[in-house]
Design a protein around this motif. Structure first.
Motif, short mmCIF file in Angstrom:
data_model
loop_
_atom_site.label_atom_id
_atom_site.label_comp_id
_atom_site.label_asym_id
_atom_site.label_seq_id
_atom_site.Cartn_x
_atom_site.Cartn_y
_atom_site.Cartn_z
N GLU A 1 -5.29 -5.10 6.24
CA GLU A 1 -4.21 -5.49 5.33
C GLU A 1 -3.15 -4.38 5.20
N ALA A 2 -3.57 -3.11 5.32
CA ALA A 2 -2.62 -1.99 5.23
C ALA A 2 -1.71 -1.96 6.45
N GLY B 1 -0.06 -5.99 6.37
CA GLY B 1 0.43 -6.53 5.11
C GLY B 1 1.89 -6.24 4.85
N CYS C 1 -0.45 4.61 -2.12
CA CYS C 1 -1.48 4.18 -1.18
C CYS C 1 -1.72 5.26 -0.14
N THR D 1 -0.43 3.95 3.54
CA THR D 1 0.96 3.61 3.85
C THR D 1 1.98 4.56 3.25
N SER E 1 -5.41 0.57 -3.78
CA SER E 1 -4.29 0.02 -3.04
C SER E 1 -4.38 -1.51 -2.98
N CYS F 1 -4.26 -3.26 -0.52
CA CYS F 1 -4.94 -3.69 0.70
C CYS F 1 -6.40 -4.04 0.46
#
Length: 151
Positions: free
Chosen positions: A40-41, A44, A51, A54, A106, A108
């Motif tokens: 997801e990071a 996404g 985070c 990211t 996060s 994610c």
């Protein structure tokens, strides 16, 4: 999960957005120490300046701790309960003790609930009480009766 909900327009640091319709222009990093970057990071669309995957301004250094999620009531922050045993020399026995720890989570990590086991890493101070970032989540496995989490 990760659309813009804040009043100010958020953008990912280090990424220049010349056109709003660009796809795949996302910056993500590996935090190291054997922790994988969540899917997801990488794929996404969320924006989170705290985070560890990211944001270029947050790095994991120092302690790596494990605990059980106690509360998820705050936005992007969870409370972790760390249980341990303390030895009393006079009685030659142990007593149970615990500490609560606030950690940034996060976007994610989707669907974290109380009872899940999380691994957190130390980073720079993110707020008055938050100095840790969630690196890994293990879903809760129900064993039966309530017991001490270590054993």
């Amino acid at each position: 999960m990760a659309e813009q909900t804040e009043k100010a327009f958020l953008f990912q640091e280090g990424n220049f957005k010349a056109k709003s319709n660009q796809k795949g222009n996302r910056w993500a990093k590996n935090v190291g120490l054997g922790f994988k970057t969540p899917k997801e990071a990488i794929e996404g669309t969320y924006i989170d300046k705290k985070c560890p995957f990211t944001s270029p301004t947050v790095s994991i250094r120092g302690r790596i701790l494990t605990g059980v999620v106690k509360s998820t009531k705050m936005k992007r922050t969870i409370i972790i309960r760390r249980e341990y045993l303390h030895f009393i020399k006079k009685y030659n026995r142990f007593e149970k003790r615990h500490k609560n720890l606030a950690a940034h989570i996060s976007p994610c990590f989707i669907g974290v609930t109380p009872g899940d086991v999380v691994t957190v890493g130390q980073c720079r101070p993110l707020s008055k009480t938050v100095r840790f970032n969630v690196l890994k989540v293990q879903k809760n496995v129900v064993k039966g009766a309530k017991s001490f989490a270590k054993f």
